[in-house]
Every structure is written in C-alpha cells, then in structure tokens.
Design a protein around this motif. Sequence first.
Motif, mmCIF file in Angstrom:
data_model
loop_
_atom_site.group_PDB
_atom_site.id
_atom_site.type_symbol
_atom_site.label_atom_id
_atom_site.label_comp_id
_atom_site.label_asym_id
_atom_site.label_seq_id
_atom_site.Cartn_x
_atom_site.Cartn_y
_atom_site.Cartn_z
ATOM 1 N N LYS A 72 0.784 -1.188 0.171
ATOM 2 C CA LYS A 72 -0.218 0.012 0.007
ATOM 3 C C LYS A 72 0.780 1.209 0.075
ATOM 4 N N LYS A 73 1.164 1.758 -1.295
ATOM 5 C CA LYS A 73 2.239 2.863 -1.359
ATOM 6 C C LYS A 73 1.614 4.248 -0.948
ATOM 7 N N THR A 74 0.162 4.581 -1.293
ATOM 8 C CA THR A 74 -0.239 5.590 -1.214
ATOM 9 C C THR A 74 -0.595 6.126 0.231
ATOM 10 N N GLY A 75 -0.780 7.367 0.554
ATOM 11 C CA GLY A 75 -0.898 7.559 2.010
ATOM 12 C C GLY A 75 -2.109 7.128 2.530
ATOM 13 N N PHE A 76 -3.369 7.326 2.001
ATOM 14 C CA PHE A 76 -4.755 6.853 2.658
ATOM 15 C C PHE A 76 -4.784 5.385 2.656
ATOM 16 N N ARG A 77 -4.404 4.746 1.553
ATOM 17 C CA ARG A 77 -4.290 3.392 1.369
ATOM 18 C C ARG A 77 -3.451 2.777 2.659
ATOM 19 N N LYS A 78 -2.277 3.535 2.623
ATOM 20 C CA LYS A 78 -1.373 3.014 3.745
ATOM 21 C C LYS A 78 -1.896 2.916 5.273
ATOM 22 N N ILE A 79 -2.606 4.167 5.287
ATOM 23 C CA ILE A 79 -3.149 4.135 6.866
ATOM 24 C C ILE A 79 -4.277 3.457 7.038
ATOM 25 N N LEU A 80 -5.007 3.098 5.981
ATOM 26 C CA LEU A 80 -6.403 2.127 5.902
ATOM 27 C C LEU A 80 -5.721 0.596 6.243
ATOM 28 N N ALA A 81 -4.729 0.285 5.731
ATOM 29 C CA ALA A 81 -3.941 -0.978 6.021
ATOM 30 C C ALA A 81 -3.751 -1.241 7.446
ATOM 31 N N PHE A 82 -3.456 -0.160 8.157
ATOM 32 C CA PHE A 82 -2.962 -0.138 9.561
ATOM 33 C C PHE A 82 -4.315 -0.006 10.469
ATOM 34 N N LEU A 83 -5.262 0.607 9.898
ATOM 35 C CA LEU A 83 -6.606 0.828 10.831
ATOM 36 C C LEU A 83 -7.363 -0.358 11.109
ATOM 37 N N GLY A 84 -7.793 -0.848 12.322
ATOM 38 C CA GLY A 84 -8.710 -2.089 12.728
ATOM 39 C C GLY A 84 -8.352 -2.219 14.027
ATOM 40 N N PRO A 85 -6.954 -2.695 14.491
ATOM 41 C CA PRO A 85 -6.905 -3.125 15.791
ATOM 42 C C PRO A 85 -7.645 -2.282 16.892
ATOM 43 N N ALA A 86 -7.573 -1.027 16.673
ATOM 44 C CA ALA A 86 -8.111 -0.104 17.904
ATOM 45 C C ALA A 86 -9.410 -0.199 18.030
ATOM 46 N N TYR A 87 -10.150 -0.653 16.788
ATOM 47 C CA TYR A 87 -11.649 -0.765 17.030
ATOM 48 C C TYR A 87 -12.078 -1.851 17.605
ATOM 49 N N LEU A 88 -11.463 -2.786 17.487
ATOM 50 C CA LEU A 88 -11.654 -4.246 18.506
ATOM 51 C C LEU A 88 -11.435 -3.744 19.689
ATOM 52 N N VAL A 89 -10.268 -2.965 20.026
ATOM 53 C CA VAL A 89 -10.103 -2.572 21.457
ATOM 54 C C VAL A 89 -10.974 -1.562 21.936
ATOM 55 N N SER A 90 -11.456 -0.958 21.377
ATOM 56 C CA SER A 90 -12.510 0.356 21.497
ATOM 57 C C SER A 90 -13.933 -0.175 22.020
ATOM 58 N N VAL A 91 -14.372 -1.486 21.685
ATOM 59 C CA VAL A 91 -15.348 -1.895 22.077
ATOM 60 C C VAL A 91 -15.733 -2.175 23.339
ATOM 61 N N GLY A 92 -14.417 -2.585 23.891
ATOM 62 C CA GLY A 92 -14.278 -2.742 25.352
ATOM 63 C C GLY A 92 -14.580 -1.645 26.111
ATOM 64 N N TYR A 93 -14.131 -0.418 25.565
ATOM 65 C CA TYR A 93 -14.674 0.857 26.297
ATOM 66 C C TYR A 93 -16.082 1.339 26.235
ATOM 67 N N MET A 94 -17.008 0.473 25.383
ATOM 68 C CA MET A 94 -18.360 0.844 25.252
ATOM 69 C C MET A 94 -19.283 -0.345 25.392
ATOM 70 N N ASP A 95 -18.734 -1.462 26.551
ATOM 71 C CA ASP A 95 -19.265 -2.709 26.520
ATOM 72 C C ASP A 95 -20.476 -2.480 27.626
ATOM 73 N N PRO A 96 -21.447 -3.253 27.916
ATOM 74 C CA PRO A 96 -22.636 -3.167 28.730
ATOM 75 C C PRO A 96 -22.169 -2.646 30.023
ATOM 76 N N GLY A 97 -20.929 -3.092 30.655
ATOM 77 C CA GLY A 97 -20.404 -2.650 31.864
ATOM 78 C C GLY A 97 -20.413 -1.051 32.211
ATOM 79 N N ASN A 98 -19.995 -0.480 30.932
ATOM 80 C CA ASN A 98 -19.801 1.057 30.764
ATOM 81 C C ASN A 98 -21.409 1.727 31.015
ATOM 82 N N TRP A 99 -22.119 0.982 30.413
ATOM 83 C CA TRP A 99 -23.633 1.368 30.480
ATOM 84 C C TRP A 99 -24.366 1.500 32.028
ATOM 85 N N ALA A 100 -23.926 0.497 32.650
ATOM 86 C CA ALA A 100 -24.588 0.594 33.799
ATOM 87 C C ALA A 100 -24.037 1.546 34.607
ATOM 88 N N THR A 101 -22.576 1.804 34.575
ATOM 89 C CA THR A 101 -21.886 3.077 35.610
ATOM 90 C C THR A 101 -22.439 4.369 34.851
#
Length: 622
Positions: free
Chosen positions: A17-46
Amino acid sequence: MTKSLEEVNQSVFTEHKKTGFRKILAFLGPAYLVSVGYMDPGNWATDIAGGSQFGYALVWVLLMSNIMALLLQSLSARLGIVTQRDLAQASRETYSKPINYILYFLAEIAIAACDLAEVLGMAIGINLLFGIPLLEAVLITVLDTFLLLFLINKGIRKMEAFIIALVAIIGFSFIFEMIFAEPEMHKVLEGLIPSIPNSAALYIAIGIIGATVMPHNLYLHSSLVQTRKFDRTPAGIKQALKYNFIDSTIALNLAFFVNAAILILAAATFHKNGMYEVAEIQDAHKFLEPLLGTKWAPALFAIALIAAGQSSTVTGTLAGQIVMEGYLHFRIQPWVRRIITRLIAIIPAVIVILIYGESVTGKLLILSQVILSLQLGFAIIPLIHFVSDKSKMNGFHISKLTQVVSWIIASIIVSLNAKLVYDEITSWLESSENPIVLWLTVVPLALGLLALLLYIVFKPFIAKVKSKTLNHSPHNLQLQFTPKESQSIKNIAVSVDFSNADSAALNKAFELGGLQAQYTLIHIVETVGALMYGTDTHDHETTIDEKLLLEYKEMLSQKGFSIQTELGFGKPNKVIPKIINEGNFDILVMGTHGHTGLKDILFGTTVDKLRHKISIPLLIVK
C-alpha cells in the motif's frame, strides 16, 4: 518463541500500500476491536448510574478516562509493534514463575468480570427487545461462541469489519437518542469541570474508570497490532507507530462519544425529572419511551446494547487466549476457551438472578467494573516499565515526559482503588456480625495484593541498580598475571558472570595460555525467559549480557589475546557442559561466583554437576 495470536499474526500486508490514505487504511482496525471494550454493557450501567444520580457532573471523569485510555493503549501498541511481544509474553520473560501465575490469575479474574458484564448486557438487550426471560437470555449468550469461531476462521480483517459494523450501529443509535433527549449543552460543558459531589460519586467514578480503561484491552492491543506485516526497519517501525496512534485516536474518541452519550442521556431524561435512583439498564429502557415520547428510543437502546455486548464478547475471548498463551505458554482451541470463559461468567450471573431476582443486575454490572478497575494497576505498571526500557524497546522507548505522565495516571488509578478498597473493607468490618472472619481472609488478601503491587512497581528499578552493580565493566578488569615460559595449553574456556570474580579467572587463564592460546569466554543467561525460550529470548538482561560479552572481547583482543565468545541460555550446569563437550578445549577456568550465602551453596552444586559432565580439567579460581 510462540507468536501472539499465531493464526492471524502478520496476516495483513501493508508494504504494497504505497499511497498515504491506502497505507493508513491498511493499519486501521486493531484499535476498533479494542474500543468496543470501552463501550461494553458494563460502561452502560456505570454511565446510567452516574447520569441519573449526579446529572452531568461526571462527564469530566469520562473525558479523563478517555485521555488515560488513549495514552495507555498507545503504550500497549508500541510494545507490540517494537518488541513483537504482547504484554503477557513480556511479563513472562521478566518476572518469576510464581509472580507470573499470580498476574495470570488476576488477568483471568478481570476477563471473567468483563465477560460477566457482557453476558448480563446481551441478556438484558435480548430480554428488552424480544421479551425473552432474563435467565433464558443469559443461557442464549452461550451461542455466540460459534459466531467467534466463524469470524476467526475468516481472518482478522473480516472480524474487524464485523466489529466496526457493530460500533456503527451503537454510534448511530445514540446519535438519534441525543436528538430525542435534547440535552442542555451548557450543563454538559459545566460537567467537564472536575468535581466529586460525595463518596457515592467516587464509587461510580472508579467504576467508570474501571469500565473505560480495561486491563484486558492492554493485553489485546499489544497482540492485535502484530497482525500487520510491515517493513521492520527503524523508519517502518516509526511509521507503524504513527498510523496505530491515528487508529487509536479515532477509535477511542468514538468510544468516548458513546459513553458520554449514555451518561448525558441518563442526565437529560432521569436526573432532569428527579429520577435519581435509575441504575438498572431495564429501568432506563422502560422510562425512555414515556420521557422522550417516542417508541424508537427504547428499541434503539436495546439494539445498541446487544451490539455492544456481542462486539465485546468477541474481543474478550481474544484477550483470554492472549493471556493464557502469553503467561502459561498453553494453547487451547478458541471455541473451547470461549465456552470455559462464558461458563465462568454465566454461573455467578445465573446464581445471583435465581437468588435475588432480575433487579440486582445493575449492581452486579457496576461491581464487575470495580473489579476491573482494581486489576488495572497489575497491567499498567509492567506496561510502563517495559516501554520505558531502552534495551527492550531498541531505541523506541517512551520519552521522560511520557514516562512521568504515565506514572501519574498509574498513581491516580492505584490511589483511587486503594481508597475504594479501604472504604469497602472498613464498611464490611463495621457492619459484619463476625469480623474475625474478615480479618483472617479479606484483610490478608488485600495486604498480599498490595505487596504484589509494590513488588512489580519497584522490582525493575532494583534490577537496574543491581545490574549496574553486578555487571562488571571490562575496563575494571584487573589484569595482573605472569605468563609461563612454555605454554602447552592451547584452547582455554573461561566462564564469566560479569562480577568481580572475572578478573581472577581471566588472570589465571592468561597465566596458563599466554598470548599464544585461543580463549573462549562463556556466559550463561539464567533469566525466566532464557529458561523457557532459549535462543529466542530477547529480554533486558540478555541484551545487556550480549553487550558486555562483546565489550570483554573487544578490550581483551586489543591487548593481543585471541578471544571468542559463547552466550548460552538456561541452567549453567546443563548448558556449559554442552558447550565444552561440543568444543575442542583443553581446560575450563571458573572464578568463584559473585554471590554469597544461599546462592554460594547453589553455585557449588553447579560446580559439582559440571565436574561430572565435562571430560576436561576444571580449574576453580578463588
């Protein structure tokens, strides 16, 4: 060394992935899997409890938690990208077996507490949307095991796409909820000013921190970033760090929006109407329609809740797999791991619902988040130590300023937790009919955990001072020997341990062989990592030892000696004989070890075993 999440490790290619946006897009993803832990049902209760009881007053806690989370997750990603180790693997290489077993057990408790929140959240969502009784809905949550199995077989990118779709559902649901609720924006902004109204607010605030900054997410992120295959040059690593920080910033800000939306929704509907005791998700769902005047509000609320529980359950399983493989070097099938974790969460949920009914699920959710918060220190502190280590991070260690900020965050979290534990234990002791039981069980457990926390805080600092003391600079060697007139010994092995004993051993060796002999300096790395991983070890002590051995060689070579080096890994009484018997040596020279007392006895045992395993003379120099 086993790769973290081996089935998807380096499975996403980024080099083409040589171009800037496509290169960034290739790296995007892991943090979204992590972020769901920050909006799980436990957060809702608190968040619901915080918004209904204290209005907008605790919005600042969410913002502070999000800033903390962003820094800590970026540190976790940095560890994985630079060292190709997840947090559990790095801990296993650093601490002793007993400490690692305890840290593993605590991490598993955190994952079980997190899973409990997800079980309850999904079950409540199913109950609210379809009218299925809560107990039956809890049992239905076992079925998502098969969804995880399907996703992991499709590859990490498909899993990321599924999670991002669920996050989008949650986000859009709350955009509409905000439109329905019409919050007072000036009060939202006032809520960004730090304040703690009372001790109940402190309990909720700690619960929010526990629900936001989740310990298992630190293990998860350090592993998920290793799914990207990139150029491992300094420039490539630097680029990967930059793109993963962008990924974390976008994903965690989305999580902050969801959390803030839940708290603001509770403040704008319940607190505004004098309903200060709404802590149950079911109550929140029930009151949304009459208060907001639309049937879509409760439906969107339930849909978002199911999406949050489902997305969190996928990432919780991955975190469990990472923790088990990293700490124990033990691997089981993900679906088996999922069922075990889910059953551990379902059993207490079913028991509590059967005994106390459905009305206590909110309290159970908040308790699970407080348990998570209590475990945070045991994940954060090792992480800060690892990413601050120059040799472990190969020059990509964090700056002094980042270290200071990280330690401040760790101190805030640990201090809040210490106060919470002290207050809770004091309360139990005062209200208990039989306090002696608590004095014999709960109090020693709390003190034991405090001792463990202090150990992992100070152990690396002590180890650094000790290594500076024990690791003997080659320039401090006192080389004073008289060469024999005729040397018959031509190939001499010398065991070195970078203590003051090396001078005596080398002097005796040079006296025996002079400038004509060939010398091989042997050093054995005895760390936990060396015992387990052998030549694949890349821990701090190995790096230091390799450097010192090279310095010995360079300095002695400049003095005219012919020097070779051998770095072994494991138990000296096994590794040294192997090196000696495979080589062509005339004699092995060893100095008395730099240890005293009990370690002297242990070293003596090593000498005795060596003597019987090697076929050449062994010379011990005092």
